[in-house]
Design an enzyme around this catalytic site. Structure first.
Site, short mmCIF file in Angstrom:
data_model
loop_
_atom_site.label_atom_id
_atom_site.label_comp_id
_atom_site.label_asym_id
_atom_site.label_seq_id
_atom_site.Cartn_x
_atom_site.Cartn_y
_atom_site.Cartn_z
N CYS A 186 2.25 -9.53 -6.81
CA CYS A 186 2.18 -9.19 -5.58
C CYS A 186 3.25 -10.05 -4.57
CB CYS A 186 1.17 -9.47 -4.65
SG CYS A 186 -0.43 -8.84 -5.60
N GLU B 100 -6.65 -8.11 -0.60
CA GLU B 100 -5.18 -8.71 -0.89
C GLU B 100 -4.45 -7.68 -1.45
OE1 GLU B 100 -3.65 -11.71 -0.06
OE2 GLU B 100 -5.86 -12.24 -0.65
N GLY C 226 -5.50 -5.20 -5.02
CA GLY C 226 -4.91 -4.00 -5.45
C GLY C 226 -3.66 -3.49 -4.37
N GLY C 227 -3.61 -2.23 -4.74
CA GLY C 227 -2.32 -1.38 -3.79
C GLY C 227 -2.91 -1.43 -2.34
N GLU D 15 7.17 -1.33 -2.06
CA GLU D 15 6.80 -2.11 -3.04
C GLU D 15 6.76 -1.38 -4.54
OE1 GLU D 15 2.71 -3.35 -3.66
OE2 GLU D 15 3.41 -5.39 -4.18
N LYS E 112 -15.91 -5.59 -11.14
CA LYS E 112 -15.34 -4.48 -11.85
C LYS E 112 -13.88 -4.63 -11.92
CE LYS E 112 -13.15 -0.46 -10.66
NZ LYS E 112 -12.41 -0.16 -11.81
#
Ligand code: UN1
Length: 498
Positions: free
Chosen positions: A286, A252, A230-231, A385, A177
């Site tokens: 990232c 990650e 992702g976040g 971030e 996805k």
């Protein structure tokens, strides 16, 4: 829809399908508002079909010899090489990174697929001595089963490929996805695997929201592993949902990566590193350099060098090879970055930039000036971030303070130090709390043959890429072969074994 926008269905069991009643969504070029693609808003029913197809294909793929799986991957890599220009252009149109970086991330995909293809002839296990005579001990690697890969928008081809190629070479079947912001990149990648000869059901593609499609995938009891980039907040939720099904969840997540410039650094070299590290991909990596930690002796000089260069930093059309920085990737991203710039203005000193860019072609996209704040360690912009072209600059007295500041953060993905002192460089490799440390190079630009990932809230301990990619997607089986023709009891008969 513009003329070269494309319409995609779902890819399930080797067929592109469009559920008759499907709602659709579009992806949009962040530099000019053009529609790039149209996609199916997937439902739990689609997830059910995709996981079912992945499960059904599992045995056949697992039993396909790994070198043969490698040959198929090599064919995918060859096709991707031939379409590098076209795919890199789609990356730039859909995500907004400059074309050199769009092509670069497609190259990163090719590199990784080739690397994994070679793993088809390795997939090493171990042989280990037995405590008993006439007994042989070894380990073999086995696939986990049907696995789910959920990827972000900032590396819309290479992060999917890090996951998919590693999962496939090890014999897993996949439901992929992509981020809904960059679904065309995802679809184009899937088409290359299809053309390369990946059998039906081995790789499936479902588009739609994380809340519906993502959660249904993670919670499906037939799924054995989830690889998510992702976040942090979403990652935490993915972890909890996966944990309920006792699945291996690979995460990650974010970074707030420090780059230290010591007083003995090659300053022109460090300058190039900071410009690329902080403003490459408009800071949306990232691994982006988001904290510049400057030794007080070079602070004023280096900041001047930096702002001089930024005054002529070309921001604009990411398809123009002369452009150094494109737009941020979406209206949501623009809003978030501008919010952080507003926060910075309350407790830090804006040194450069700080505005949305307007006028002419800028009005059609999400362009934000490269922005620099002089700030204090602990301010919000120095801790959180931002994922945009905003660099926090921090002044330190010495190496010890630089390391303290670098490490005093919830993340630990990448880190960098510029120094000419070889002892200090090696000291920093030891001292910096991060999954990646660069010496005299910026925080971005990892190569695929090394593990990628971080410590603290950057993840949950796993690594992608490199040989670690094989760990991510395999179960280890320990095998004991007793050829003594008698019962030998480990721990009990060891002393008397004959
Ligand atoms: C990411 O930002 O999630 O090291 C990945 C780099 C790239 C990958 C970044 N090779 O900057």
């Amino acid at each position: 829809m513009t003329s070269d926008a494309a319409r995609y269905g779902l890819f399930i069991g080797g067929k592109w399908t469009e559920p008759a009643d499907a709602a659709r969504f579009e992806t949009v070029n962040p530099s000019n508002g053009d529609v790039v693609g149209s996609f199916v808003q997937g439902t739990p029913r689609d997830v059910d079909a995709a996981v079912g197809a992945a499960r059904a294909a599992f045995r056949g793929w697992k039993e396909t010899p790994a070198p043969k799986r490698g040959e198929i991957l090599l064919d995918v890599a060859r096709r991707m090489k031939r379409s590098k220009e076209a795919l890199g252009t789609v990356v730039t149109r859909e995500m907004g990174k400059v074309i050199a970086e769009g092509l670069g991330e497609v190259q990163e995909s090719i590199d990784f697929i080739e690397y994994m293809a070679g793993e088809g002839r390795r997939l090493f296990g171990e042989t280990v001595p037995s405590e008993l005579r006439s007994k042989f001990c070894l380990t073999v690697r086995q696939p986990k089963g049907a696995v789910v890969c959920i990827s972000p928008w900032n590396f819309p081809t290479s992060i999917p490929n890090w996951k998919i190629a590693a999962a496939l070479i090890t014999g897993n079947t996949v439901v992929f996805k992509p981020s809904s912001a960059t679904a065309r990149c995802g679809a184009e990648v899937v088409k290359l695997y299809e053309e390369g000869g990946v059998p039906p059901g081995v790789l499936n593609f479902v588009t739609g929201s994380g809340g519906v499609v993502g959660n249904a995938l993670i919670e499906d009891p037939r799924v054995r592993a989830v690889s998510f980039t992702g976040g942090v907040e979403t990652g935490r939720d993915v972890y909890v949902r996966g944990a309920k099904g006792l699945k291996m969840v690979h995460l990650e997540l974010g970074g707030k990566n420090p780059l230290i410039v010591m007083d003995d650094a090659d300053l022109p070299l460090a300058l190039e590193g900071v410009l690329f590290g902080a403003f490459g991909t408009a800071g949306q990596r990232c691994t982006a350099t988001s904290r510049l930690i400057l030794h007080e002796k070079v602070y004023d000089r280096f900041l001047e060098m930096l702002t001089d260069r930024l005054a002529k930093f070309p921001v604009g059309d990411p398809l123009d090879p002369a452009t150094a920085m494109g737009p941020v990737a979406s209206p949501e991203q623009e809003r978030k970055v501008l919010e952080y710039i507003a926060i910075g203005q309350t407790d830090s000193t804006l040194r450069f930039g700080g505005h949305k860019m307007t006028g002419g072609a800028y009005d059609r996209g999400h362009f934000i000036e490269p922005t620099i704040f002089e700030t204090q360690h602990g301010s919000r912009i120095s801790k959180e971030e931002i994922f945009g072209p905003v660099l926090s600059v921090l002044k330190v007295r010495d190496y010890a303070e630089a390391v303290r500041v670098a490490n005093d953060i919830e993340y630990g993905l990448s880190s960098a130090i510029y120094t000419r002192d070889v002892n200090r460089a090696f000291r920093a490799i030891d001292d910096l709390e991060a999954g990646i440390t660069y010496i005299n190079a910026p925080t971005i630009g990892a190569e695929v043959q090394l593990p990628f990932g971080g410590v603290k809230n950057t993840g949950n301990g796993g690594r992608e890429a490199g040989t670690a990619a094989i760990e991510e997607f395999t179960e280890i089986k320990s095998v004991f072969v007793d050829f003594s023709s008698k019962l030998q009891r480990a721990q009990i008969d060891s002393e008397t074994a004959a």
